[in-house]
Design an enzyme around this catalytic site. Structure first.
Site, PDB file in Angstrom:
ATOM      1  N   ASP A 117      -2.627   5.759 -15.074  1.00  0.00           N
ATOM      2  CA  ASP A 117      -3.021   4.368 -16.397  1.00  0.00           C
ATOM      3  C   ASP A 117      -2.969   4.493 -17.668  1.00  0.00           C
ATOM      4  O   ASP A 117      -3.065   3.856 -18.221  1.00  0.00           O
ATOM      5  CB  ASP A 117      -4.712   5.382 -16.633  1.00  0.00           C
ATOM      6  CG  ASP A 117      -5.584   5.318 -15.326  1.00  0.00           C
ATOM      7  OD1 ASP A 117      -5.693   4.092 -14.552  1.00  0.00           O
ATOM      8  OD2 ASP A 117      -6.553   5.803 -15.362  1.00  0.00           O
ATOM      9  N   ARG A 129     -13.366  -5.632  -4.754  1.00  0.00           N
ATOM     10  CA  ARG A 129     -13.257  -3.740  -5.001  1.00  0.00           C
ATOM     11  C   ARG A 129     -13.442  -3.302  -4.364  1.00  0.00           C
ATOM     12  O   ARG A 129     -14.584  -3.127  -3.528  1.00  0.00           O
ATOM     13  CB  ARG A 129     -13.259  -3.337  -5.810  1.00  0.00           C
ATOM     14  CG  ARG A 129     -12.210  -3.672  -7.160  1.00  0.00           C
ATOM     15  CD  ARG A 129     -12.614  -2.827  -9.305  1.00  0.00           C
ATOM     16  NE  ARG A 129     -11.409  -2.001  -9.066  1.00  0.00           N
ATOM     17  CZ  ARG A 129     -12.211  -1.087 -10.046  1.00  0.00           C
ATOM     18  NH1 ARG A 129     -12.793  -1.678 -11.008  1.00  0.00           N
ATOM     19  NH2 ARG A 129     -11.350   0.759 -10.451  1.00  0.00           N
ATOM     20  N   SER A 136      -2.224  10.574  -7.449  1.00  0.00           N
ATOM     21  CA  SER A 136      -3.053  10.771  -8.872  1.00  0.00           C
ATOM     22  C   SER A 136      -3.653  11.857  -8.469  1.00  0.00           C
ATOM     23  O   SER A 136      -4.642  12.505  -8.909  1.00  0.00           O
ATOM     24  CB  SER A 136      -3.872  10.132  -8.430  1.00  0.00           C
ATOM     25  OG  SER A 136      -3.761   8.763  -9.335  1.00  0.00           O
ATOM     26  N   SER A 140      -6.823   5.480  -3.786  1.00  0.00           N
ATOM     27  CA  SER A 140      -8.094   5.972  -4.383  1.00  0.00           C
ATOM     28  C   SER A 140      -7.749   7.572  -4.223  1.00  0.00           C
ATOM     29  O   SER A 140      -8.743   8.026  -3.689  1.00  0.00           O
ATOM     30  CB  SER A 140      -8.440   4.777  -4.648  1.00  0.00           C
ATOM     31  OG  SER A 140      -9.530   5.622  -6.120  1.00  0.00           O
ATOM     32  N   SER A 141      -7.949   8.768  -5.609  1.00  0.00           N
ATOM     33  CA  SER A 141      -8.090   9.362  -5.985  1.00  0.00           C
ATOM     34  C   SER A 141      -9.560   9.032  -5.977  1.00  0.00           C
ATOM     35  O   SER A 141     -10.482  10.810  -5.498  1.00  0.00           O
ATOM     36  CB  SER A 141      -7.194  10.159  -6.890  1.00  0.00           C
ATOM     37  OG  SER A 141      -7.695   9.821  -8.221  1.00  0.00           O
TER      38      SER A 141
END
Length: 408
Positions: A291, A98, A172, A144-145
């Site tokens: 999510d 990741r 997000s 990505s937040s």
């Protein structure tokens, strides 16, 4: 652990206490490490929060956070500020796939000493803590937040505070707002205008206690169960109408699927609307709440409602590629589904194939999202204990509202 799942009565009734939000807990745990006078109540009992707690308390120079993605991002920033300490931060094999390069580069701009132990741009990381200057930095906002929140959480401890510019579409946003709101609650001043966030240096706050709201993501599986049941009334605690969590949008989404929600004190009461006319299809942009996409997709399939879900580009870098995983497992059950890199498209159908085994791909949300479908068809959940990552009481709570799970 392979579990056979069914629900004999097809009706869900009960009162449950849901653990504190993992997202709020992990933010407050980092702030507590920076401000020791901060006390936290109703903390999450998730694996991720235990990993975060252990990492912040251990004196080891090798810290393994396993599957805990939030912890990886937040701790990268935190340990970069810990002057005189050198650690290696690592995780599971999936965690090492990741990306984290965007955050590392931003931290380097403000003075961090971070290097890669294996592959460039990926964990494990060697972090040499030092006093960071802070100042002006920019960051892509569409990945990505958690990268953004990691910087915001350490901002008050930087020598020059932080002046952060977000580039591109913000992903997000509620999670960024959650971080800023928690900083405000403990007494840190923040300013968010347009795509610019400014946080001044503030090394001291008053001693205080913060109570974590229960997790809305965990509540999503109960919304799904109520929607898929023949009759239901489920009470969950502890929730606030002015929630900081983006997933509280569940109230509006499941209203379209026949579930009413009302607040009483710090509880929410979910009820099935009898003789509800379901829509033929729903369209949702979940960029602010990705999510809950898995839960919604499974609910729609069980109800025979078509859905088009967009804003899902971050799902490809989660515990698994959640879009591909959803396509695989829903197809196995008989669904007609198509996914792209950022969207999911499900046709209206109830061509259920019974007794299928759902793979979970080491992803807690894959396991939990599919369980409510047992109100329509019996099936099995593989690696069912993966739920402890975010919701250790999941199986106990599902049994309390009528689900049966038998180990195969």
């Amino acid at each position: 652990m392979l579990l056979d799942i069914n629900h004999p009565s097809k009706e869900c009734f009960g009162t449950l206490n849901i653990t504190g939000s993992k997202s709020e807990t992990n933010r407050l745990l980092l702030l507590q490490a920076l401000y020791p006078g901060l006390e936290i109540k109703n903390s999450s009992n998730s694996d991720d929060s235990f990993a975060m707690t252990h990492a912040l308390q251990t004196e080891s120079n090798l810290i393994d956070i396993h599957h805990a993605g939030t912890a990886m991002r937040f701790l990268t920033a935190f340990f970069a500020t810990q002057e005189g300490r050198e650690i290696v931060l690592t995780g599971s094999s999936r965690m090492q796939e990741r990306p984290i390069g965007v955050l590392v580069e931003a931290l380097r701009v403000i003075g961090a000493d971070i290097s890669y132990e294996k592959s460039e741009g990926y964990p494990p990381l060697r972090i040499k803590g030092k006093s960071l200057k802070g100042g002006t930095v920019s960051l892509p906002a569409n990945i990505s937040s958690q990268y953004i929140s990691a910087l915001l959480l350490i901002a008050p401890h930087l020598e020059n505070g932080l002046d952060l510019t977000l580039e591109g579409e913000i992903t997000s946003l509620p999670y960024i707002q959650m971080t800023l709101s928690l900083l405000n609650r403990i007494g840190v001043r923040t300013e968010f205008k347009g795509k610019n966030i400014v946080i001044d240096k503030q090394r001291v706050i008053s001693d205080q206690t913060q109570v974590v709201e229960s997790d809305w993501s965990s509540a999503s599986y109960h919304f799904s169960a109520v929607a898929l049941s023949n009759d239901a009334k489920v009470t969950l605690s502890s929730y606030r109408e002015d929630s900081l969590q983006g997933d509280s949008v569940l109230i509006d989404i499941y209203k379209k699927l026949g579930v009413t929600t009302r607040f009483e004190s710090d509880h929410i009461i979910l009820e099935k609307v009898k003789d509800f006319n379901l829509p033929e299809s729903i369209e949702l942009d979940l960029v602010k709440a990705p999510d809950i996409a898995q839960t919604i997709a499974v609910s729609c399939y069980g109800l025979g409602v078509a859905c088009d879900l967009t804003g899902l580009h971050t799902l490809k870098i989660k515990e698994t590629d959640r879009l591909v995983a959803l396509e695989n497992e829903l197809s196995k059950l008989g669904a007609s589904i198509r996914v792209t890199d950022e969207s999911l498209h499900l046709s209206a159908s109830q061509n259920f194939k019974k007794n299928q085994t759902i793979k979970t791909y080491s992803d807690h949300r894959m396991a939990m999202a599919f369980v409510p479908l047992a109100l329509k068809i019996n099936h099995q959940i593989a690696d069912a204990d993966v739920v402890t990552k975010s919701y250790p009481d999941f199986w106990k709570d599902m049994q309390a509202i009528g689900f049966e799970s038998l180990e195969k």
